[in-house]
Enzyme design. Structure first.
Site, PDB file in Angstrom:
ATOM      1  N   LYS A 114      25.034  -4.455   2.610  1.00  0.00           N
ATOM      2  CA  LYS A 114      25.508  -3.073   2.551  1.00  0.00           C
ATOM      3  C   LYS A 114      26.532  -2.805   3.654  1.00  0.00           C
ATOM      4  CE  LYS A 114      23.777   0.375   4.625  1.00  0.00           C
ATOM      5  NZ  LYS A 114      22.916   1.430   5.216  1.00  0.00           N
ATOM      6  N   ASP A 132      23.491   2.158  -0.677  1.00  0.00           N
ATOM      7  CA  ASP A 132      22.468   2.676   0.230  1.00  0.00           C
ATOM      8  C   ASP A 132      21.416   3.406  -0.599  1.00  0.00           C
ATOM      9  OD1 ASP A 132      23.627   5.065  -0.521  1.00  0.00           O
ATOM     10  OD2 ASP A 132      24.136   5.705   1.495  1.00  0.00           O
TER      11      ASP A 132
END
Length: 207
Positions: A114, A132
């Protein structure tokens, strides 16, 4: 794409909400943002970057002082350890510059997929979608993905959107998750994309 058009109209100012002056400051901010709000990270980094704003400066900063500076972000001991190790590798392995490939970024302490995707997209302008908790939740509710993991959702979103839209889609899905499509108590009655929402359609079908 209708979804992006509506979200663009709803959130015309959707962008990265972290405050940073360069790609290194963005990297530190994203590491600090794990399980912490961007607003809190911005409060912390305004003071933190006055003390240290380069990889070498973080290497020279005593870990106890770093922990104190970032304590309000949560998980501060782990984050301080990762930041110190990350900065050491940037200095020793990458000549003081933040690496620009996903593989190299993910070789740094505290940098998962991420965070690497945020750096690729926001700092370097590469097509990447960071998943996320907001993106994961909204993607499922809108029927864009039924993936079990963030990596699965990322793959699905990369098929749904054009590469040129990855960056904007990332910001829009996050903003929608923060402002409307909350984990608890989503505001379906005022949601601009309720008509496109798989979860809302299923709810209405049961009524």
């Amino acid at each position: 794409m209708e979804l992006l058009s509506i979200l663009n109209e709803t959130y015309p100012d959707a962008t990265c909400e972290l405050e940073y002056g360069n790609e290194f400051e963005l990297l530190i901010s994203v590491i600090l943002s794990a399980q912490c709000t961007d607003k809190r990270v911005n409060v912390v980094t305004r003071e933190l970057f006055k003390v240290a704003d380069t990889p070498q400066a973080f290497c020279d900063l005593p870990v106890q002082e770093l922990e104190t500076l970032i304590k309000s972000c949560g998980l501060y001991k782990n984050k301080a350890t990762n930041i110190k190790s990350c900065c050491h590798d940037i200095v020793e392995r990458f000549d003081g510059r933040v690496p620009r490939t996903r593989e190299e970024l993910m070789s740094l302490a505290g940098v998962g997929r991420k965070t690497a995707n945020v750096m690729l997209s926001v700092a370097f302008g590469e097509p990447a979608i960071a998943v996320d908790t907001h993106v994961f939740r909204v993607a499922h509710r809108l029927g864009l993905s039924d993936g079990k993991t963030p990596d699965d959702v990322e793959r699905d979103l990369c098929k749904v959107f054009e590469p040129s839209d990855y960056r904007n889609a990332h910001f829009l899905l996050i903003r929608h998750g923060r402002d409307c499509c909350h984990a608890r108590g989503p505001e379906c009655e005022v949601c601009a994309v309720a008509s496109l929402c798989k979860e809302d359609c299923e709810r209405r079908a049961r009524q």
